[in-house]
Design an enzyme around this catalytic site. Structure first.
Site, PDB file in Angstrom:
ATOM      1  N   ARG A   1      -8.174   9.749   8.625  1.00  0.00           N
ATOM      2  CA  ARG A   1      -7.152   8.747   7.887  1.00  0.00           C
ATOM      3  C   ARG A   1      -6.306   9.559   7.028  1.00  0.00           C
ATOM      4  O   ARG A   1      -6.728  10.469   6.275  1.00  0.00           O
ATOM      5  CB  ARG A   1      -7.996   7.750   6.929  1.00  0.00           C
ATOM      6  CG  ARG A   1      -8.398   6.557   7.651  1.00  0.00           C
ATOM      7  CD  ARG A   1      -8.926   5.727   6.856  1.00  0.00           C
ATOM      8  NE  ARG A   1      -8.365   5.132   5.572  1.00  0.00           N
ATOM      9  CZ  ARG A   1      -9.032   4.411   4.656  1.00  0.00           C
ATOM     10  NH1 ARG A   1      -9.930   3.699   4.781  1.00  0.00           N
ATOM     11  NH2 ARG A   1      -8.078   4.236   3.746  1.00  0.00           N
TER      12      ARG A   1
ATOM     13  N   LYS B   1     -18.011   0.571  -0.262  1.00  0.00           N
ATOM     14  CA  LYS B   1     -17.889  -0.836   0.054  1.00  0.00           C
ATOM     15  C   LYS B   1     -18.026  -0.868   1.664  1.00  0.00           C
ATOM     16  O   LYS B   1     -18.700  -1.796   1.950  1.00  0.00           O
ATOM     17  CB  LYS B   1     -16.414  -1.505  -0.370  1.00  0.00           C
ATOM     18  CG  LYS B   1     -16.178  -1.427  -1.705  1.00  0.00           C
ATOM     19  CD  LYS B   1     -15.028  -1.997  -2.135  1.00  0.00           C
ATOM     20  CE  LYS B   1     -13.575  -1.772  -1.537  1.00  0.00           C
ATOM     21  NZ  LYS B   1     -13.142  -0.079  -2.021  1.00  0.00           N
TER      22      LYS B   1
ATOM     23  N   ARG C   1     -14.634  12.164   3.329  1.00  0.00           N
ATOM     24  CA  ARG C   1     -14.612  10.993   4.430  1.00  0.00           C
ATOM     25  C   ARG C   1     -13.403  11.419   5.267  1.00  0.00           C
ATOM     26  O   ARG C   1     -13.327  11.155   6.508  1.00  0.00           O
ATOM     27  CB  ARG C   1     -14.408   9.835   3.741  1.00  0.00           C
ATOM     28  CG  ARG C   1     -14.351   8.565   4.775  1.00  0.00           C
ATOM     29  CD  ARG C   1     -14.114   7.171   3.937  1.00  0.00           C
ATOM     30  NE  ARG C   1     -13.239   7.106   3.304  1.00  0.00           N
ATOM     31  CZ  ARG C   1     -12.815   6.023   2.629  1.00  0.00           C
ATOM     32  NH1 ARG C   1     -13.744   5.079   2.487  1.00  0.00           N
ATOM     33  NH2 ARG C   1     -11.758   5.672   1.955  1.00  0.00           N
TER      34      ARG C   1
ATOM     35  N   ARG D   1      -7.255  -7.553  -4.652  1.00  0.00           N
ATOM     36  CA  ARG D   1      -6.737  -6.373  -5.450  1.00  0.00           C
ATOM     37  C   ARG D   1      -5.776  -6.515  -6.206  1.00  0.00           C
ATOM     38  O   ARG D   1      -5.770  -5.529  -7.129  1.00  0.00           O
ATOM     39  CB  ARG D   1      -6.087  -5.285  -4.404  1.00  0.00           C
ATOM     40  CG  ARG D   1      -7.123  -4.153  -3.644  1.00  0.00           C
ATOM     41  CD  ARG D   1      -6.390  -3.351  -2.809  1.00  0.00           C
ATOM     42  NE  ARG D   1      -6.801  -2.003  -2.225  1.00  0.00           N
ATOM     43  CZ  ARG D   1      -7.488  -1.660  -1.378  1.00  0.00           C
ATOM     44  NH1 ARG D   1      -8.193  -2.476  -0.552  1.00  0.00           N
ATOM     45  NH2 ARG D   1      -7.700  -0.339  -1.280  1.00  0.00           N
TER      46      ARG D   1
HETATM   47  P1  AMP Z   1      -8.702   0.389   1.944  1.00  0.00           P
HETATM   48  O1  AMP Z   1      -9.211   0.674   3.411  1.00  0.00           O
HETATM   49  O2  AMP Z   1      -9.132  -0.895   1.436  1.00  0.00           O
HETATM   50  O3  AMP Z   1      -9.025   1.752   1.116  1.00  0.00           O
HETATM   51  O4  AMP Z   1      -7.162   0.427   2.143  1.00  0.00           O
HETATM   52  C1  AMP Z   1      -6.120   1.179   2.437  1.00  0.00           C
HETATM   53  C2  AMP Z   1      -4.801   0.809   2.295  1.00  0.00           C
HETATM   54  O5  AMP Z   1      -4.310  -0.440   2.733  1.00  0.00           O
HETATM   55  C3  AMP Z   1      -4.719   0.863   0.833  1.00  0.00           C
HETATM   56  O6  AMP Z   1      -4.447   2.050   0.263  1.00  0.00           O
HETATM   57  C4  AMP Z   1      -3.617  -0.182   0.620  1.00  0.00           C
HETATM   58  O7  AMP Z   1      -2.128   0.522   0.824  1.00  0.00           O
HETATM   59  C5  AMP Z   1      -3.700  -1.072   1.602  1.00  0.00           C
HETATM   60  N1  AMP Z   1      -4.491  -2.370   1.448  1.00  0.00           N
HETATM   61  C6  AMP Z   1      -5.776  -2.635   1.612  1.00  0.00           C
HETATM   62  N2  AMP Z   1      -6.115  -3.838   1.280  1.00  0.00           N
HETATM   63  C7  AMP Z   1      -4.995  -4.248   0.411  1.00  0.00           C
HETATM   64  C8  AMP Z   1      -4.805  -5.255  -0.419  1.00  0.00           C
HETATM   65  N3  AMP Z   1      -5.836  -6.207  -0.753  1.00  0.00           N
HETATM   66  N4  AMP Z   1      -3.842  -5.421  -1.051  1.00  0.00           N
HETATM   67  C9  AMP Z   1      -2.678  -4.513  -0.848  1.00  0.00           C
HETATM   68  N5  AMP Z   1      -2.767  -3.548  -0.361  1.00  0.00           N
HETATM   69  C10 AMP Z   1      -3.911  -3.206   0.677  1.00  0.00           C
END
Ligand code: AMP
Length: 192
Positions: free
Chosen positions: A134, A14, A128, A89
Protein backbone atom coordinates in the site's frame (compact mmCIF):
# COMPACT_ATOMS: atom_id res chain seq x y z
CA UNK A 1 -27.41 -9.70 16.43
CA UNK A 2 -24.06 -8.12 17.24
CA UNK A 3 -23.09 -4.94 15.41
CA UNK A 4 -19.74 -3.65 16.51
CA UNK A 5 -17.71 -0.62 15.58
CA UNK A 6 -14.03 -1.47 15.80
CA UNK A 7 -12.47 1.86 16.49
CA UNK A 8 -8.90 3.10 16.56
CA UNK A 9 -6.15 4.75 14.55
CA UNK A 10 -4.57 3.26 11.44
CA UNK A 11 -2.18 0.51 12.49
CA UNK A 12 -4.02 -0.25 15.75
CA UNK A 13 -4.77 -3.82 14.65
CA UNK A 14 -8.39 -3.39 13.53
CA UNK A 15 -7.91 -5.53 10.41
CA UNK A 16 -6.20 -8.35 12.31
CA UNK A 17 -8.81 -8.40 15.07
CA UNK A 18 -11.71 -8.06 12.60
CA UNK A 19 -10.68 -11.30 10.91
CA UNK A 20 -10.73 -13.14 14.23
CA UNK A 21 -14.04 -11.61 15.30
CA UNK A 22 -15.90 -12.44 12.08
CA UNK A 23 -14.64 -16.01 12.22
CA UNK A 24 -15.71 -16.58 15.82
CA UNK A 25 -19.03 -14.73 15.73
CA UNK A 26 -19.92 -15.30 12.05
CA UNK A 27 -20.31 -11.61 11.35
CA UNK A 28 -19.81 -9.62 8.17
CA UNK A 29 -16.69 -7.49 7.94
CA UNK A 30 -17.25 -4.03 6.48
CA UNK A 31 -14.00 -2.14 6.07
CA UNK A 32 -14.43 1.12 4.18
CA UNK A 33 -10.68 1.13 3.46
CA UNK A 34 -10.93 -2.32 1.80
CA UNK A 35 -14.09 -1.33 -0.08
CA UNK A 36 -12.44 1.86 -1.33
CA UNK A 37 -9.26 0.05 -2.40
CA UNK A 38 -11.43 -2.39 -4.39
CA UNK A 39 -13.11 0.57 -6.14
CA UNK A 40 -9.71 2.10 -6.92
CA UNK A 41 -8.43 -1.21 -8.31
CA UNK A 42 -11.54 -1.62 -10.48
CA UNK A 43 -11.10 1.97 -11.69
CA UNK A 44 -14.76 2.81 -11.05
CA UNK A 45 -16.02 6.42 -10.97
CA UNK A 46 -16.12 6.23 -7.19
CA UNK A 47 -12.59 4.81 -7.14
CA UNK A 48 -11.31 7.65 -9.29
CA UNK A 49 -12.81 10.20 -6.90
CA UNK A 50 -11.29 8.49 -3.85
CA UNK A 51 -7.84 7.64 -5.20
CA UNK A 52 -6.22 11.04 -4.88
CA UNK A 53 -7.48 11.68 -1.37
CA UNK A 54 -6.42 8.22 -0.20
CA UNK A 55 -2.96 8.60 -1.63
CA UNK A 56 -2.59 11.80 0.41
CA UNK A 57 -3.90 10.15 3.58
CA UNK A 58 -6.97 12.41 3.62
CA UNK A 59 -10.53 11.28 4.31
CA UNK A 60 -12.82 10.74 1.33
CA UNK A 61 -16.17 12.59 1.47
CA UNK A 62 -18.73 11.29 3.97
CA UNK A 63 -21.42 10.66 1.34
CA UNK A 64 -19.15 8.26 -0.55
CA UNK A 65 -18.39 5.99 2.40
CA UNK A 66 -21.92 6.26 3.81
CA UNK A 67 -23.32 5.16 0.42
CA UNK A 68 -20.99 2.17 0.29
CA UNK A 69 -21.91 1.06 3.81
CA UNK A 70 -25.63 1.51 3.10
CA UNK A 71 -25.40 -0.77 0.05
CA UNK A 72 -23.55 -3.45 1.98
CA UNK A 73 -25.93 -3.42 4.95
CA UNK A 74 -28.98 -3.53 2.65
CA UNK A 75 -27.58 -6.42 0.64
CA UNK A 76 -26.91 -8.50 3.78
CA UNK A 77 -30.28 -8.50 5.51
CA UNK A 78 -29.81 -12.05 6.82
CA UNK A 79 -26.49 -11.29 8.49
CA UNK A 80 -25.87 -12.22 12.12
CA UNK A 81 -24.28 -8.82 12.47
CA UNK A 82 -21.56 -6.52 11.18
CA UNK A 83 -18.07 -5.46 12.17
CA UNK A 84 -17.54 -1.87 11.04
CA UNK A 85 -13.83 -1.35 10.58
CA UNK A 86 -12.45 2.11 9.76
CA UNK A 87 -16.00 3.48 9.76
CA UNK A 88 -17.38 5.81 11.10
CA UNK A 89 -14.48 8.26 10.92
CA UNK A 90 -16.47 11.46 11.41
CA UNK A 91 -19.47 12.45 13.54
CA UNK A 92 -21.56 12.79 10.34
CA UNK A 93 -20.70 9.19 9.48
CA UNK A 94 -21.59 8.03 13.01
CA UNK A 95 -24.97 9.77 12.77
CA UNK A 96 -25.59 8.31 9.32
CA UNK A 97 -24.76 4.85 10.67
CA UNK A 98 -27.25 5.24 13.53
CA UNK A 99 -29.92 6.34 11.02
CA UNK A 100 -29.17 3.40 8.77
CA UNK A 101 -29.34 1.01 11.72
CA UNK A 102 -32.67 2.32 12.95
CA UNK A 103 -34.15 2.23 9.42
CA UNK A 104 -33.30 -1.47 9.40
CA UNK A 105 -34.57 -2.01 12.97
CA UNK A 106 -31.12 -2.89 14.26
CA UNK A 107 -28.62 -1.05 16.43
CA UNK A 108 -24.95 -0.70 17.21
CA UNK A 109 -24.21 -3.01 20.13
CA UNK A 110 -21.03 -1.18 21.05
CA UNK A 111 -17.74 0.32 20.04
CA UNK A 112 -14.43 -1.30 20.89
CA UNK A 113 -11.45 1.03 20.64
CA UNK A 114 -7.90 -0.27 20.29
CA UNK A 115 -5.51 2.16 21.96
CA UNK A 116 -1.99 2.45 20.52
CA UNK A 117 0.39 5.42 20.80
CA UNK A 118 1.58 7.44 17.80
CA UNK A 119 5.19 6.19 17.83
CA UNK A 120 4.12 2.53 17.78
CA UNK A 121 1.49 3.21 15.08
CA UNK A 122 4.00 4.82 12.73
CA UNK A 123 6.41 1.92 13.26
CA UNK A 124 3.70 -0.69 12.62
CA UNK A 125 2.30 0.96 9.50
CA UNK A 126 5.72 1.38 7.89
CA UNK A 127 6.44 -2.28 8.66
CA UNK A 128 3.06 -3.31 7.16
CA UNK A 129 3.88 -1.25 4.07
CA UNK A 130 6.78 -3.54 3.23
CA UNK A 131 4.32 -6.43 2.83
CA UNK A 132 1.03 -4.78 1.88
CA UNK A 133 2.43 -2.77 -1.00
CA UNK A 134 0.00 0.00 0.00
CA UNK A 135 1.42 3.32 -1.12
CA UNK A 136 -0.15 5.09 1.87
CA UNK A 137 1.70 2.68 4.22
CA UNK A 138 5.15 3.34 2.81
CA UNK A 139 5.98 7.00 3.18
CA UNK A 140 6.74 8.22 6.70
CA UNK A 141 5.38 11.75 6.19
CA UNK A 142 2.17 10.35 4.74
CA UNK A 143 1.82 7.80 7.53
CA UNK A 144 2.27 10.51 10.17
CA UNK A 145 -0.32 12.59 8.36
CA UNK A 146 -2.87 9.76 8.47
CA UNK A 147 -2.32 9.38 12.19
CA UNK A 148 -2.71 13.16 12.59
CA UNK A 149 -5.95 13.11 10.55
CA UNK A 150 -7.20 10.36 12.85
CA UNK A 151 -6.54 12.29 16.06
CA UNK A 152 -8.05 15.48 14.65
CA UNK A 153 -11.06 14.23 12.70
CA UNK A 154 -11.86 10.74 13.96
CA UNK A 155 -10.94 10.70 17.66
CA UNK A 156 -13.97 12.96 18.50
CA UNK A 157 -16.24 10.13 17.31
CA UNK A 158 -15.29 8.33 20.55
CA UNK A 159 -17.26 10.94 22.53
CA UNK A 160 -20.30 10.32 20.33
CA UNK A 161 -20.34 6.69 21.48
CA UNK A 162 -19.31 7.47 25.07
CA UNK A 163 -22.42 9.65 25.36
CA UNK A 164 -24.48 6.64 24.30
CA UNK A 165 -22.66 4.41 26.81
CA UNK A 166 -21.38 2.31 23.95
CA UNK A 167 -17.63 2.65 24.25
CA UNK A 168 -15.02 0.21 25.53
CA UNK A 169 -11.34 0.96 25.38
CA UNK A 170 -8.76 -1.84 25.07
CA UNK A 171 -4.98 -1.60 25.11
CA UNK A 172 -3.92 -2.44 21.55
CA UNK A 173 -0.30 -3.25 22.36
CA UNK A 174 0.47 -6.84 23.34
CA UNK A 175 -0.20 -10.34 22.08
CA UNK A 176 -2.87 -10.57 19.35
CA UNK A 177 -4.58 -13.42 21.26
CA UNK A 178 -4.68 -11.52 24.55
CA UNK A 179 -6.22 -8.50 22.84
CA UNK A 180 -8.72 -10.74 21.08
CA UNK A 181 -9.75 -12.32 24.42
CA UNK A 182 -10.54 -8.90 25.82
CA UNK A 183 -12.57 -8.03 22.73
CA UNK A 184 -14.51 -11.30 23.11
CA UNK A 185 -15.28 -10.54 26.75
CA UNK A 186 -16.78 -7.23 25.65
CA UNK A 187 -18.72 -8.76 22.76
CA UNK A 188 -20.07 -11.54 24.98
CA UNK A 189 -21.36 -8.93 27.43
CA UNK A 190 -23.56 -7.43 24.69
CA UNK A 191 -25.74 -10.52 24.64
CA UNK A 192 -26.40 -10.51 28.38
P1 AMP B 1 -7.89 2.33 6.05
O1 AMP B 1 -7.64 1.10 5.26
O2 AMP B 1 -9.08 2.22 6.96
O3 AMP B 1 -6.67 2.85 6.76
O4 AMP B 1 -8.30 3.47 4.98
C1 AMP B 1 -7.43 3.87 3.96
C2 AMP B 1 -7.85 5.22 3.42
O5 AMP B 1 -9.18 5.14 2.88
C3 AMP B 1 -7.94 6.34 4.46
O6 AMP B 1 -6.68 6.96 4.67
C4 AMP B 1 -8.95 7.29 3.81
O7 AMP B 1 -8.34 8.01 2.75
C5 AMP B 1 -9.92 6.31 3.18
N1 AMP B 1 -11.03 5.92 4.11
C6 AMP B 1 -11.26 4.69 4.63
N2 AMP B 1 -12.34 4.70 5.40
C7 AMP B 1 -12.82 5.96 5.39
C8 AMP B 1 -13.92 6.60 6.03
N3 AMP B 1 -14.76 5.94 6.84
N4 AMP B 1 -14.10 7.93 5.77
C9 AMP B 1 -13.29 8.61 4.95
N5 AMP B 1 -12.22 8.08 4.33
C10 AMP B 1 -11.98 6.75 4.55
Amino acid sequence: MINIVLFGPPGAGKGTQSKKIIEKYQLIHLSTGDLLRAEVMAETELGKKAKDLMSKGLLVPDEIVIGMIENKVKSNTNAKGFVFDGFPRTIAQAEALDNLMSKNNIKISGTVALEVDEVELTKRILERGKLSGRIDDQNETLVKNRVKVYFKETAPVADYYKKQNKFTSIQGIGEVEDIFKQICTTLDSYGS
